[in-house]
Design a protein around this motif. Structure first.
Motif, PDB file in Angstrom:
ATOM      1  N   GLN A   1       0.825  -1.202   0.000  1.00 35.71           N
ATOM      2  CA  GLN A   1       0.000   0.000   0.000  1.00 35.71           C
ATOM      3  C   GLN A   1       0.865   1.260   0.000  1.00 35.71           C
ATOM      4  O   GLN A   1       0.614   2.199  -0.747  1.00 35.71           O
ATOM      5  CB  GLN A   1      -0.919   0.001   1.219  1.00 35.71           C
ATOM      6  N   ARG A   2       1.881   1.267   0.856  1.00 35.37           N
ATOM      7  CA  ARG A   2       2.729   2.457   0.947  1.00 35.37           C
ATOM      8  C   ARG A   2       3.492   2.701  -0.348  1.00 35.37           C
ATOM      9  O   ARG A   2       3.815   3.844  -0.676  1.00 35.37           O
ATOM     10  CB  ARG A   2       3.696   2.319   2.121  1.00 35.37           C
ATOM     11  N   SER A   3       3.783   1.631  -1.098  1.00 31.96           N
ATOM     12  CA  SER A   3       4.498   1.807  -2.360  1.00 31.96           C
ATOM     13  C   SER A   3       3.656   2.548  -3.381  1.00 31.96           C
ATOM     14  O   SER A   3       4.182   3.084  -4.361  1.00 31.96           O
ATOM     15  CB  SER A   3       4.921   0.445  -2.921  1.00 31.96           C
ATOM     16  N   MET A   4       2.330   2.598  -3.167  1.00 29.88           N
ATOM     17  CA  MET A   4       1.432   3.278  -4.084  1.00 29.88           C
ATOM     18  C   MET A   4       1.144   4.710  -3.647  1.00 29.88           C
ATOM     19  O   MET A   4       0.429   5.439  -4.336  1.00 29.88           O
ATOM     20  CB  MET A   4       0.122   2.499  -4.214  1.00 29.88           C
ATOM     21  N   LEU A   5       1.685   5.113  -2.491  1.00 29.81           N
ATOM     22  CA  LEU A   5       1.483   6.464  -1.989  1.00 29.81           C
ATOM     23  C   LEU A   5       2.764   7.275  -2.171  1.00 29.81           C
ATOM     24  O   LEU A   5       3.852   6.706  -2.268  1.00 29.81           O
ATOM     25  CB  LEU A   5       1.095   6.421  -0.505  1.00 29.81           C
ATOM     26  N   PRO A   6       2.657   8.603  -2.222  1.00 30.71           N
ATOM     27  CA  PRO A   6       3.859   9.422  -2.422  1.00 30.71           C
ATOM     28  C   PRO A   6       4.824   9.289  -1.252  1.00 30.71           C
ATOM     29  O   PRO A   6       4.405   9.205  -0.092  1.00 30.71           O
ATOM     30  CB  PRO A   6       3.309  10.844  -2.528  1.00 30.71           C
ATOM     31  N   SER A   7       6.117   9.248  -1.556  1.00 30.25           N
ATOM     32  CA  SER A   7       7.122   9.123  -0.504  1.00 30.25           C
ATOM     33  C   SER A   7       7.265  10.422   0.279  1.00 30.25           C
ATOM     34  O   SER A   7       7.665  10.418   1.446  1.00 30.25           O
ATOM     35  CB  SER A   7       8.472   8.717  -1.089  1.00 30.25           C
ATOM     36  N   ASP A   8       6.959  11.534  -0.348  1.00 32.53           N
ATOM     37  CA  ASP A   8       6.971  12.827   0.342  1.00 32.53           C
ATOM     38  C   ASP A   8       5.992  13.764  -0.356  1.00 32.53           C
ATOM     39  O   ASP A   8       5.457  13.454  -1.417  1.00 32.53           O
ATOM     40  CB  ASP A   8       8.373  13.437   0.384  1.00 32.53           C
ATOM     41  N   LEU A   9       5.744  14.905   0.266  1.00 32.00           N
ATOM     42  CA  LEU A   9       4.820  15.891  -0.271  1.00 32.00           C
ATOM     43  C   LEU A   9       5.585  17.165  -0.598  1.00 32.00           C
ATOM     44  O   LEU A   9       6.550  17.512   0.088  1.00 32.00           O
ATOM     45  CB  LEU A   9       3.703  16.180   0.733  1.00 32.00           C
ATOM     46  N   PRO A  10       5.168  17.887  -1.645  1.00 32.95           N
ATOM     47  CA  PRO A  10       5.907  19.092  -2.065  1.00 32.95           C
ATOM     48  C   PRO A  10       5.898  20.179  -0.995  1.00 32.95           C
ATOM     49  O   PRO A  10       5.031  20.228  -0.124  1.00 32.95           O
ATOM     50  CB  PRO A  10       5.149  19.551  -3.315  1.00 32.95           C
TER      51      PRO A  10
END
Length: 278
Positions: A44-53
């Motif tokens: 699941q985490r691999s499908m979410l952004p690793s960080d936010l701008p």
């Protein structure tokens, strides 16, 4: 008198042997379940952004917690990306279902929102186009979603909601639930219109968005969950808690709901200047 130990009966030996096997099996089952949960979380985490701008005037943080039922992979997500005009686009949502298909559709919606946002920065129009796009691929699933646009030049947050859980806000003047108008979830009605709400986010203000896994449980109504989030966010603003600390605190409320669903939290806090996302 001499005491003599009676020989253990065959049935007792069998019972102890069976008990040992059951204990070993339970241990192995617990280890397998732990591995399944860890695998689901990694997927699941691999499908979410690793960080936010990072943008001026805003601190943003997010948290995600997987479902508690092993490989019941969910469709909850959060996202953040820069828009063509230099503003920041943010989304949070929940796809119907708790399986690999829901996770796949979640990935498609995230990509679809980003693609649509290259053509328009209006949150209502972005949701409208994403809705029609989801209907066109005929996945048979729907999704709730909130899309926000933060303008670093003005500090204004524009948001639109597609059947998603209401946001919670807090400032020095108080806190509460954002009672904005909403359209139906994505993937149900073609041509749906999503109203846009505008709110200025000044230094120290907070806007918190969650999925229903955070605020609703089998014996815990969503109204109680939102009330708990509102109280926590108000206290965090008064005590000047960081965006990351607030996101972690809100996620901790899942202990109240005894959630079995996956859960996501997205926090926006007004700042005097840009800060590295937490």
């Amino acid at each position: 008198m001499t005491w003599r130990r009676h020989p253990r009966s065959a049935s007792a030996d069998d019972l102890l042997t069976a008990l040992g096997r059951l204990t070993d099996r339970a241990r192995k089952t617990a280890e397998i379940q732990k591995a399944r949960v860890e695998l689901a979380e990694v997927l699941q985490r691999s499908m979410l952004p690793s960080d936010l701008p990072e943008v001026a005037g805003l601190r943003v943080a997010a948290r995600y917690a997987p479902a508690r039922n092993g490989l019941d992979i969910g469709g909850d997500w959060y996202d953040g990306f820069l828009l063509p005009d230099g503003s920041l686009g943010l989304s949070i949502g929940d796809v119907q279902g708790h399986d690999v298909e829901a996770a796949a559709v979640m990935g498609q919606i995230r990509i679809g929102l980003r693609a649509v946002a290259t053509a328009t920065v209006d949150p209502g129009e972005i949701l409208g186009r994403a809705n029609d796009l989801l209907l066109s691929v005929d996945q048979g699933l729907f999704a709730t979603c909130s899309f926000l646009r933060f303008d670093p030049a003005t500090g204004v947050v524009e948001s639109a909601r597609a059947g998603h859980v209401p946001a919670v806000w807090a400032s020095g003047e108080g806190c509460g639930i954002v009672e904005d108008e909403t359209g139906v979830p994505l993937g149900i009605v073609p041509g749906e219109v999503y109203p846009v709400v505008r709110r200025r986010l000044t230094e120290g203000d907070a806007l918190v968005l969650v999925t229903d896994g955070v605020v609703e449980g089998p014996a815990f109504p969503i109204e109680a969950g939102l009330g708990a989030v509102s109280e926590l966010v108000g206290r965090a603003v008064r005590e000047r808690v960081s965006a990351g600390g607030l996101a972690a605190g809100v996620m901790g409320l899942t202990a109240l709901t005894d959630h079995t669903d996956d859960a996501a939290v997205l926090v926006l806090m007004g700042a005097a200047e840009a800060a590295v996302p937490e």
